[in-house]
Enzyme design. Structure first.
Site, short mmCIF file in Angstrom:
data_model
loop_
_atom_site.label_atom_id
_atom_site.label_comp_id
_atom_site.label_asym_id
_atom_site.label_seq_id
_atom_site.Cartn_x
_atom_site.Cartn_y
_atom_site.Cartn_z
N GLY A 295 58.77 -39.26 -98.15
CA GLY A 295 58.54 -38.98 -99.57
C GLY A 295 58.39 -40.24 -100.37
O GLY A 295 57.52 -40.34 -101.26
N ASP A 296 59.23 -41.25 -100.07
CA ASP A 296 59.12 -42.55 -100.76
C ASP A 296 57.77 -43.20 -100.47
O ASP A 296 57.14 -43.77 -101.36
CB ASP A 296 60.23 -43.51 -100.28
CG ASP A 296 61.62 -42.97 -100.54
OD1 ASP A 296 61.77 -42.11 -101.43
OD2 ASP A 296 62.57 -43.43 -99.86
N ALA A 297 57.34 -43.10 -99.21
CA ALA A 297 56.05 -43.70 -98.81
C ALA A 297 54.90 -42.99 -99.51
O ALA A 297 53.94 -43.64 -99.95
CB ALA A 297 55.89 -43.63 -97.30
#
Length: 341
Positions: A295-297
């Site tokens: 999700g961060d990526a």
């Protein structure tokens, strides 16, 4: 276009400690797969246990820092991104500084004398992960650091701001300062729902920041929790994304766009009263190493195109590309150069 310092992230820097564990380990510490929590007293022994019993990998992490590192990697423009957060004056803090600088991010850490650098245990079972964050020094960030001329200069230089919802637990005052600056100067302010517990237990702080958000990111679980907390009585991700996008705004310069990921299912984007679906890049299960930081990526990839003023379609495509790269590796890591085009 001048890209130096165009994107500023602010959040909880954590040294990620990733290890493949077993279900017994999860059960021992009452952890759930595919969940994110802050460590309580009962979880503290697990950090020693995981480093002594399992083969661990360290990464400069924390949700916002991961996204900023990925955006910097995708941009490949030195100094395009900056990051603010709090670490301890210890060896883990030195490790964090080293990795962040190697990633090309302009970091302005507050260094706290009283607490150790924050850590996050990433307990991997199969392709699922359970994250347990022990904020420590990350929890000590104060808005006084942000107001120092050398740090506020980063705020003034940036045109885009990204803060994960986790920072609402630490310094809502700092969030408000940046949010108000963005609204007053026609800049783009973005946040992430980040975790169900943020939507549940930090509802008031989240609601205070929401009118300033030009982009809201999240996943389907967080979106449904947000809906339940606000009494919307709908489980439809599309409907929830639309309702979030239509929440009143503090500034009329930018419309709000909601971007919700759903794992292997299409990304939902609510924009201007309409909902669009964008397919993700599907991988065979054997190619998925772990889903930490996916999700961060995604957000990092998305931001790398947004700051270049690319269309939303390109932003989502870049987000999916970055997430696809990261889930084929251990932790939120990536090769030296992206091959996105």
């Amino acid at each position: 276009m001048e890209y130096e310092g165009i994107l500023l992230g602010m959040g909880n820097p954590l040294l990620d400690i990733s290890a493949v564990v077993d279900h017994d380990f999860l059960n021992k510490y009452n952890l759930k797969s595919n969940d994110q929590i802050n460590a309580e007293e009962k979880h503290l022994p697990m950090y020693d246990e995981i480093t002594s019993k399992y083969n661990v990998q360290y990464t400069a992490g924390g949700a916002t820092q991961n996204s900023i590192r990925v955006a910097q990697w995708m941009l490949q423009i030195p100094g395009a991104t900056s990051y603010i957060g709090c670490i301890g004056k210890d060896k883990f803090g030195e490790e964090m500084k080293k990795h962040s600088k190697l990633a090309g991010v302009n970091v302005h850490y507050c260094e706290d004398d009283s607490a150790p650098t924050g850590t996050c245990a990433a307990c991997i079972v199969g392709a699922e992960r359970s994250l347990v964050a022990n904020l420590s020094a990350a929890n000590c960030y104060k808005s006084e650091h942000l107001k120092r001329p050398e740090n506020w200069a980063l705020v003034e230089k940036a045109k885009y701001y990204y803060i994960a919802g986790f920072f609402l637990t630490v310094s809502p005052e700092s969030i408000q300062l940046v949010a108000e600056h963005a609204a007053a100067n026609n800049k783009v302010f973005m946040m992430n729902l980040s975790a169900p517990f943020i939507c549940e237990f930090f509802k008031d702080a989240q609601v205070k920041a929401l009118p300033y958000m030009d982009f809201v990111f999240g996943n389907e679980t967080e979106a449904r929790t947000f809906s339940r907390v606000h009494g919307w009585e709908t489980e439809s991700v599309e409907e929830i994304a639309l309702k979030i996008s239509q929440w009143p705004k503090a500034s009329g310069t930018h419309k709000r766009i909601t971007v919700i990921t759903q794992g292997a299912d299409p990304v939902v984007v609510a924009d201007d009263g309409k909902v669009k679906h964008f397919p993700v890049i599907l991988l065979p299960k054997e190619k998925i190493i772990d889903t930490i930081g996916a999700g961060d990526a995604f957000v990092g990839g998305f931001l790398s195109q947004l700051v270049q003023e690319k269309p939303i379609e390109d932003c989502v495509r870049a987000g999916c590309y970055a997430a696809n790269v990261v889930i084929q590796r251990s932790g939120c890591t990536f090769p030296d150069n992206p091959d996105f085009c």
